[in-house]
Design a protein around this motif. Structure first.
Motif, PDB file in Angstrom:
ATOM      1  N   SER A 190       0.806  -1.238   0.000  1.00  0.00           N
ATOM      2  CA  SER A 190       0.000   0.000   0.000  1.00  0.00           C
ATOM      3  C   SER A 190       0.834   1.282   0.000  1.00  0.00           C
ATOM      4  CB  SER A 190      -0.933   0.005   1.223  1.00  0.00           C
ATOM      5  OG  SER A 190      -0.164   0.006   2.415  1.00  0.00           O
ATOM      6  N   THR A 191       2.055   1.188   0.516  1.00  0.00           N
ATOM      7  CA  THR A 191       2.847   2.400   0.689  1.00  0.00           C
ATOM      8  C   THR A 191       4.232   2.227   0.047  1.00  0.00           C
ATOM      9  OG1 THR A 191       1.721   2.704   2.814  1.00  0.00           O
ATOM     10  CG2 THR A 191       3.654   4.093   2.372  1.00  0.00           C
ATOM     11  N   LEU A 245      10.304   5.435 -12.558  1.00  0.00           N
ATOM     12  CA  LEU A 245      10.715   5.308 -11.168  1.00  0.00           C
ATOM     13  C   LEU A 245      11.240   6.642 -10.654  1.00  0.00           C
ATOM     14  CD1 LEU A 245      12.752   1.957 -11.363  1.00  0.00           C
ATOM     15  CD2 LEU A 245      10.514   2.254 -10.285  1.00  0.00           C
ATOM     16  N   PRO A 246      11.074   6.894  -9.359  1.00  0.00           N
ATOM     17  CA  PRO A 246      11.677   8.106  -8.776  1.00  0.00           C
ATOM     18  C   PRO A 246      13.204   7.960  -8.768  1.00  0.00           C
ATOM     19  CG  PRO A 246      10.722   6.737  -7.069  1.00  0.00           C
ATOM     20  CD  PRO A 246      10.310   6.104  -8.360  1.00  0.00           C
ATOM     21  N   PRO A 255       1.311   8.616  -4.012  1.00  0.00           N
ATOM     22  CA  PRO A 255       0.486   7.441  -4.272  1.00  0.00           C
ATOM     23  C   PRO A 255       0.067   7.293  -5.729  1.00  0.00           C
ATOM     24  CG  PRO A 255      -0.255   8.556  -2.279  1.00  0.00           C
ATOM     25  CD  PRO A 255       0.758   9.449  -2.923  1.00  0.00           C
ATOM     26  N   SER A 256       0.105   8.403  -6.495  1.00  0.00           N
ATOM     27  CA  SER A 256      -0.304   8.325  -7.896  1.00  0.00           C
ATOM     28  C   SER A 256       0.647   7.437  -8.719  1.00  0.00           C
ATOM     29  CB  SER A 256      -0.357   9.726  -8.504  1.00  0.00           C
ATOM     30  OG  SER A 256       0.921  10.316  -8.524  1.00  0.00           O
ATOM     31  N   MET A 257       1.845   7.166  -8.195  1.00  0.00           N
ATOM     32  CA  MET A 257       2.817   6.350  -8.917  1.00  0.00           C
ATOM     33  C   MET A 257       2.672   4.861  -8.608  1.00  0.00           C
ATOM     34  SD  MET A 257       6.364   8.543  -8.818  1.00  0.00           S
ATOM     35  CE  MET A 257       7.081   7.364  -9.969  1.00  0.00           C
ATOM     36  N   LYS A 258       1.645   4.520  -7.781  1.00  0.00           N
ATOM     37  CA  LYS A 258       1.510   3.127  -7.324  1.00  0.00           C
ATOM     38  C   LYS A 258       1.451   2.141  -8.492  1.00  0.00           C
ATOM     39  CE  LYS A 258      -1.303   0.167  -4.292  1.00  0.00           C
ATOM     40  NZ  LYS A 258      -0.984  -1.012  -5.070  1.00  0.00           N
TER      41      LYS A 258
END
Length: 254
Positions: free
Chosen positions: A203-204, A244-245, A220-223
Motif C-alpha cells: 500500500s505504501t 521510477l523516482p 500514491p499516484s505512482m503506485k
C-alpha cells in the motif's frame, strides 16, 4: 761241435729276445707316459684357453659396464647442473614473490578500505549484506590458512558485486528506517539510479533521497507504475518501460 754251436745260437737268440721284449716294454711305457703327458698338457691348454676366453669375456663385459657408468655419470652431472640452475631460478622467483607480496598485502588492505568507503557513501542497497561481506574480508586477511591469491580473488569478487549493483535491476526484502521506525519492506533497485521500498501489504512506497540521506514517501499516484516495476523485478511480468523516482542528487544527475 755242431750241436754246441746250435745251443749257443739258441741261447743268444733267447737272450736277445728277452732284451728286445724288455726294450719294447720300456718303449711302450715311455709312449704311454708320453701320451698321458700329452693328454694332460692338452687338458691344461684347453682349460687355459677356456679360462682365457672367460676372462676376455668378463673384461669385455666390465669395459661395457664402465662405458655405461661413464654415460650415466655424465647424465647425472647434466641433471645436477640443471637442478642447480632451477634452484637458482626458484630462489629468484621466491625473492620476487616476497617483494610482490610485500606490495600486494598493503594493496589488499587499501582495497578493503575502498569498499568500506563505497558502502558508507552509497545508497543503502543490500546494506546489511554488503557490511557483512566487508567484515568477512577483514577477518580473512589475518587467516593463515587462506593464500594471498585467494584473498585477492575474494576482494576482487566483492568489487564485482559492487559494480553489479550499479547496472542491474534487483529486488530483495529488507528493513528501512522511516521517522525513527524500522519497517520490513520489499526493496527494488535499478542500478544506483533508483531505490524504492514498498510495504509488505503493497500500500505504501518510499524512495531513497540521496540529498537528504533518508527515505521519503512517494506520491500514491505512482503506485500503478511502481507495482509494474516490482513485478518485472520479481520476473512476474515481461520487461517494459517503467517510471521510477530517481535517487540521485542534482549534481549526480547532471
Amino acid at each position: 761241435m755242431n750241436i754246441i754251436k746250435s745251443s749257443l745260437a739258441l741261447l743268444v737268440a733267447a737272450s736277445s729276445s728277452g732284451v728286445l721284449a724288455s726294450n719294447l716294454d720300456a718303449a711302450q711305457s715311455i709312449q704311454s707316459k708320453t701320451n698321458s703327458a700329452s693328454a694332460s698338457s692338452q687338458q691344461r691348454i684347453d682349460s687355459s684357453a677356456e679360462t682365457s676366453l672367460a676372462l676376455k669375456a668378463e673384461i669385455e663385459q666390465l669395459q661395457e659396464e664402465v662405458k655405461n657408468l661413464e654415460v650415466y655419470k655424465n647424465h647425472l652431472s647434466a641433471l645436477v647442473t640443471s637442478q642447480e640452475q632451477e634452484m637458482t631460478s626458484f630462489r629468484g622467483q621466491i625473492e620476487e614473490i616476497k617483494q610482490t607480496r610485500q606490495g600486494v598485502v598493503p594493496l589488499m588492505y587499501q582495497m578493503i578500505d575502498g569498499l568500506k568507503a563505497i558502502v558508507a557513501e552509497d545508497a543503502p542497497i543490500r546494506l546489511t549484506q554488503r557490511q557483512e561481506r566487508i567484515a568477512k574480508l577483514d577477518k580473512m586477511m589475518v587467516r593463515a590458512d587462506i593464500s594471498d591469491a585467494e584473498k585477492y580473488r575474494r576482494i576482487l569478487e566483492a568489487y564485482q558485486i559492487e559494480l553489479d549493483y550499479g547496472t542491474k535491476l534487483g529486488l530483495y526484502q529488507g528493513q528501512i528506517e522511516v521517522a525513527g521506525e524500522k519497517l520490513e519492506t520489499d526493496i527494488l533497485y535499478l542500478g544506483r539510479l533508483s531505490l524504492v521500498a514498498r510495504s509488505l501489504n503493497g500500500s505504501t512506497f518510499w524512495s531513497w533521497d540521496e540529498a537528504q540521506n533518508q527515505w521519503v514517501s512517494v506520491d500514491p499516484s505512482m503506485k500503478s507504475e511502481l507495482d509494474k516495476a516490482f513485478s518485472i523485478a520479481a520476473k512476474q511480468a515481461a520487461p517494459s518501460l517503467i517510471t521510477l523516482p530517481v535517487s540521485l542528487t542534482v549534481a549526480e544527475a547532471k
